[in-house]
Structures are given as C-alpha cells and as structure tokens.
Design a protein around this motif. Structure first.
Motif, PDB file in Angstrom:
ATOM      1  N   LEU A 172       0.826  -1.207   0.000  1.00 16.39           N
ATOM      2  CA  LEU A 172       0.000   0.000   0.000  1.00 16.39           C
ATOM      3  C   LEU A 172       0.859   1.256   0.000  1.00 16.39           C
ATOM      4  O   LEU A 172       0.529   2.252  -0.649  1.00 16.39           O
ATOM      5  CB  LEU A 172      -0.947   0.015   1.207  1.00 16.39           C
ATOM      6  CG  LEU A 172      -2.110  -0.970   1.168  1.00 16.39           C
ATOM      7  CD1 LEU A 172      -2.926  -0.891   2.434  1.00 16.39           C
ATOM      8  CD2 LEU A 172      -2.995  -0.707  -0.038  1.00 16.39           C
ATOM      9  N   LYS A 173       1.979   1.220   0.725  1.00 19.78           N
ATOM     10  CA  LYS A 173       2.906   2.352   0.722  1.00 19.78           C
ATOM     11  C   LYS A 173       3.403   2.614  -0.692  1.00 19.78           C
ATOM     12  O   LYS A 173       3.467   3.763  -1.138  1.00 19.78           O
ATOM     13  CB  LYS A 173       4.102   2.073   1.646  1.00 19.78           C
ATOM     14  CG  LYS A 173       3.812   2.222   3.099  1.00 19.78           C
ATOM     15  CD  LYS A 173       5.094   2.001   3.895  1.00 19.78           C
ATOM     16  CE  LYS A 173       4.850   2.046   5.374  1.00 19.78           C
ATOM     17  NZ  LYS A 173       6.071   1.792   6.152  1.00 19.78           N
ATOM     18  N   GLN A 174       3.758   1.550  -1.418  1.00 21.65           N
ATOM     19  CA  GLN A 174       4.262   1.691  -2.786  1.00 21.65           C
ATOM     20  C   GLN A 174       3.196   2.286  -3.703  1.00 21.65           C
ATOM     21  O   GLN A 174       3.475   3.167  -4.515  1.00 21.65           O
ATOM     22  CB  GLN A 174       4.725   0.339  -3.324  1.00 21.65           C
ATOM     23  CG  GLN A 174       5.977  -0.182  -2.658  1.00 21.65           C
ATOM     24  CD  GLN A 174       6.308  -1.619  -3.076  1.00 21.65           C
ATOM     25  OE1 GLN A 174       5.558  -2.252  -3.807  1.00 21.65           O
ATOM     26  NE2 GLN A 174       7.447  -2.121  -2.588  1.00 21.65           N
ATOM     27  N   GLN A 175       1.944   1.806  -3.557  1.00 21.67           N
ATOM     28  CA  GLN A 175       0.858   2.327  -4.383  1.00 21.67           C
ATOM     29  C   GLN A 175       0.618   3.811  -4.088  1.00 21.67           C
ATOM     30  O   GLN A 175       0.377   4.603  -5.000  1.00 21.67           O
ATOM     31  CB  GLN A 175      -0.424   1.530  -4.158  1.00 21.67           C
ATOM     32  CG  GLN A 175      -0.409   0.156  -4.758  1.00 21.67           C
ATOM     33  CD  GLN A 175      -1.681  -0.637  -4.451  1.00 21.67           C
ATOM     34  OE1 GLN A 175      -2.523  -0.192  -3.680  1.00 21.67           O
ATOM     35  NE2 GLN A 175      -1.795  -1.806  -5.062  1.00 21.67           N
ATOM     36  N   MET A 176       0.708   4.189  -2.815  1.00 22.80           N
ATOM     37  CA  MET A 176       0.507   5.591  -2.452  1.00 22.80           C
ATOM     38  C   MET A 176       1.622   6.462  -3.032  1.00 22.80           C
ATOM     39  O   MET A 176       1.367   7.562  -3.531  1.00 22.80           O
ATOM     40  CB  MET A 176       0.434   5.736  -0.930  1.00 22.80           C
ATOM     41  CG  MET A 176      -0.869   5.179  -0.363  1.00 22.80           C
ATOM     42  SD  MET A 176      -1.047   5.091   1.428  1.00 22.80           S
ATOM     43  CE  MET A 176      -0.188   6.446   2.074  1.00 22.80           C
ATOM     44  N   GLU A 177       2.848   5.990  -3.010  1.00 23.80           N
ATOM     45  CA  GLU A 177       3.978   6.726  -3.579  1.00 23.80           C
ATOM     46  C   GLU A 177       3.804   6.889  -5.087  1.00 23.80           C
ATOM     47  O   GLU A 177       4.079   7.953  -5.644  1.00 23.80           O
ATOM     48  CB  GLU A 177       5.309   6.024  -3.263  1.00 23.80           C
ATOM     49  CG  GLU A 177       5.718   6.099  -1.805  1.00 23.80           C
ATOM     50  CD  GLU A 177       5.888   7.533  -1.319  1.00 23.80           C
ATOM     51  OE1 GLU A 177       6.407   8.385  -2.072  1.00 23.80           O
ATOM     52  OE2 GLU A 177       5.491   7.791  -0.164  1.00 23.80           O
ATOM     53  N   GLN A 178       3.345   5.833  -5.763  1.00 23.58           N
ATOM     54  CA  GLN A 178       3.116   5.901  -7.206  1.00 23.58           C
ATOM     55  C   GLN A 178       2.031   6.925  -7.532  1.00 23.58           C
ATOM     56  O   GLN A 178       2.152   7.701  -8.486  1.00 23.58           O
ATOM     57  CB  GLN A 178       2.736   4.524  -7.762  1.00 23.58           C
ATOM     58  CG  GLN A 178       3.864   3.527  -7.777  1.00 23.58           C
ATOM     59  CD  GLN A 178       3.387   2.116  -8.136  1.00 23.58           C
ATOM     60  OE1 GLN A 178       2.201   1.855  -8.281  1.00 23.58           O
ATOM     61  NE2 GLN A 178       4.366   1.201  -8.265  1.00 23.58           N
ATOM     62  N   LEU A 179       0.960   6.946  -6.736  1.00 23.55           N
ATOM     63  CA  LEU A 179      -0.118   7.919  -6.953  1.00 23.55           C
ATOM     64  C   LEU A 179       0.379   9.347  -6.733  1.00 23.55           C
ATOM     65  O   LEU A 179       0.044  10.257  -7.495  1.00 23.55           O
ATOM     66  CB  LEU A 179      -1.303   7.632  -6.023  1.00 23.55           C
ATOM     67  CG  LEU A 179      -2.189   6.460  -6.401  1.00 23.55           C
ATOM     68  CD1 LEU A 179      -3.197   6.176  -5.303  1.00 23.55           C
ATOM     69  CD2 LEU A 179      -2.903   6.740  -7.709  1.00 23.55           C
ATOM     70  N   ALA A 181       3.415  10.401  -7.127  1.00 27.77           N
ATOM     71  CA  ALA A 181       4.278  10.730  -8.253  1.00 27.77           C
ATOM     72  C   ALA A 181       3.450  11.108  -9.477  1.00 27.77           C
ATOM     73  O   ALA A 181       3.761  12.091 -10.166  1.00 27.77           O
ATOM     74  CB  ALA A 181       5.204   9.558  -8.574  1.00 27.77           C
ATOM     75  N   LYS A 182       2.408  10.367  -9.759  1.00 31.45           N
ATOM     76  CA  LYS A 182       1.539  10.666 -10.905  1.00 31.45           C
ATOM     77  C   LYS A 182       0.873  12.021 -10.731  1.00 31.45           C
ATOM     78  O   LYS A 182       0.787  12.809 -11.674  1.00 31.45           O
ATOM     79  CB  LYS A 182       0.468   9.585 -11.080  1.00 31.45           C
ATOM     80  CG  LYS A 182       0.948   8.340 -11.732  1.00 31.45           C
ATOM     81  CD  LYS A 182      -0.214   7.385 -11.946  1.00 31.45           C
ATOM     82  CE  LYS A 182       0.261   6.091 -12.561  1.00 31.45           C
ATOM     83  NZ  LYS A 182      -0.846   5.153 -12.762  1.00 31.45           N
ATOM     84  N   LEU A 183       0.392  12.298  -9.543  1.00 28.73           N
ATOM     85  CA  LEU A 183      -0.281  13.564  -9.289  1.00 28.73           C
ATOM     86  C   LEU A 183       0.685  14.734  -9.425  1.00 28.73           C
ATOM     87  O   LEU A 183       0.332  15.786  -9.966  1.00 28.73           O
ATOM     88  CB  LEU A 183      -0.924  13.578  -7.893  1.00 28.73           C
ATOM     89  CG  LEU A 183      -2.164  12.714  -7.721  1.00 28.73           C
ATOM     90  CD1 LEU A 183      -2.605  12.692  -6.264  1.00 28.73           C
ATOM     91  CD2 LEU A 183      -3.295  13.228  -8.593  1.00 28.73           C
ATOM     92  N   ASN A 188       2.608  19.525 -12.552  1.00 28.36           N
ATOM     93  CA  ASN A 188       3.737  20.356 -12.966  1.00 28.36           C
ATOM     94  C   ASN A 188       3.934  20.353 -14.471  1.00 28.36           C
ATOM     95  O   ASN A 188       3.902  21.395 -15.100  1.00 28.36           O
ATOM     96  CB  ASN A 188       5.044  19.871 -12.284  1.00 28.36           C
ATOM     97  CG  ASN A 188       4.997  20.069 -10.782  1.00 28.36           C
ATOM     98  OD1 ASN A 188       4.286  20.935 -10.328  1.00 28.36           O
ATOM     99  ND2 ASN A 188       5.757  19.271 -10.053  1.00 28.36           N
ATOM    100  N   GLY A 189       4.207  19.175 -15.012  1.00 27.62           N
ATOM    101  CA  GLY A 189       4.528  19.115 -16.434  1.00 27.62           C
ATOM    102  C   GLY A 189       3.414  18.540 -17.260  1.00 27.62           C
ATOM    103  O   GLY A 189       3.531  18.417 -18.461  1.00 27.62           O
TER     104      GLY A 189
END
Length: 192
Positions: A172-179, A181-183, A188-189
């Motif tokens: 779940l930590k990994q999924q939250m980090e991925q989300l 990053a996507k956000l 920004n770009g």
C-alpha cells in the motif's frame, strides 16, 4: 406499532363515548395509517384526551382522523418542549450526562439537528430555529428511528499506545507513492 387489541379497545371506547359507530373498513384504514406513527401508549393518551376535551355537545360527532392525530401531536409537542429544555440545559453546561433521562425520540431529534454541541454553540436566533426543527423531528419520529442513532460512545477519548497501531502494509505504501508521483507530474509538467 399499535396492537390490534389496544386499537380495538380504544376505538370501542371512543365509539361508545361519542355514540357513533364506524364502519369496520374505516377502522381498518385508520389502524393502517396510525400504525405507522404511533405506539399503543400514544393512541391510549389520544383517546383519553379526546374523551376529556370534547364536550357533551359533540356527542354523535365522532372525532375525525385529523383531530385524533392532532391530539396525539399536541401532546407530543408539549413533551418535545419539555425535552428541549433538558437539551438546552445540558448544552449550556456542556454536560452530556444531563441527557441521561431524555427519551429515545428526543435522542433521534437531537441527532437530526446536529447534536448537543451544535445547540451549545448556537446563538439565540439559530437556537430558536433548532428548537423548531427538534420539535418537528420529535413529533414525526417513531421508536424504530432509534436504529439510525450511532452506537453509544464513551465521553473519555481512548488513547492508544503506538504498539496498538498496525503498520501500513508495504504494497500500500508503494501504491501511495506511485499515486503521489503521478499527481505531481500531472500538476507540474502535465505528463502522463
């Protein structure tokens, strides 16, 4: 819910007192309608009040369904006003223990208007509006509405030690980090 025996007993007494017989089909309709809103105690009190309040000149004129229902609501309104005073007292002292003896109907009404804290924080004008809402909900609610109340909770907050908390699973930590990053990329770009 009204038991058939209590309904028959009350209607029998009213028909005798007012010297008027009602058709069994009419009684059946009344029973179905009253059953949605009243308890045996409400109906008995309404019958009692009708017998006490209607004078001799009304003999032969059976009370209408509305008169019967208004008699019940009138007594509910007076009870609601009394229970509202308990709510205001508890709110002014910030002491929920003063609500120990209010009815389930009053608890449902208090929950519907936002709870004791809302009453305590309200200014006079807002409190008058809350009182009207409280009385309306009080008169319209039935005991089965108590099922909508949240479960009773202790007033003292529960303090948990760090050992009692369950750590967040690694996936779940990994999924939250991925989300995250996507956000951040979208903001920004605007890359996907």
């Amino acid at each position: 819910m009204i038991s058939q025996q209590n309904f028959d007993s009350c209607m029998s007494l009213l028909m005798k007192h007012f010297e008027k017989q009602l058709d069994p089909k009419v009684l059946e309709i009344w029973k179905d309608e009253l059953d949605q809103y009243l308890t045996d105690e409400d109906l008995a009190e309404a019958g009692r009040q009708l017998i006490l309040s209607f004078e001799q000149r009304y003999r032969g004129h059976f009370p209408t369904f509305k008169q019967l229902f208004d008699t019940i609501n009138g007594s509910k309104e007076s009870k609601a006003v009394i229970e509202w005073q308990s709510v205001v007292l508890a709110a002014s002292h910030g002491d929920e223990s003063k609500l120990a003896y209010i009815s389930t109907r009053a608890r449902v009404a208090l929950q519907a208007i936002g709870g004791l804290r809302v009453v305590g924080m309200a200014e006079d004008y807002k409190r008058a509006q809350l009182e009207k809402s409280f009385i309306t909900v009080y008169c319209q609610s039935v005991d089965k509405d108590a099922k909508t109340l949240p479960p009773s909770v202790s007033q003292t907050p529960t303090v948990r030690s760090e050992e009692e908390f369950t750590p967040v699973p690694e996936h779940l930590k990994q999924q939250m980090e991925q989300l995250k990053a996507k956000l951040s990329m979208n903001g920004n770009g605007k890359r996907n």
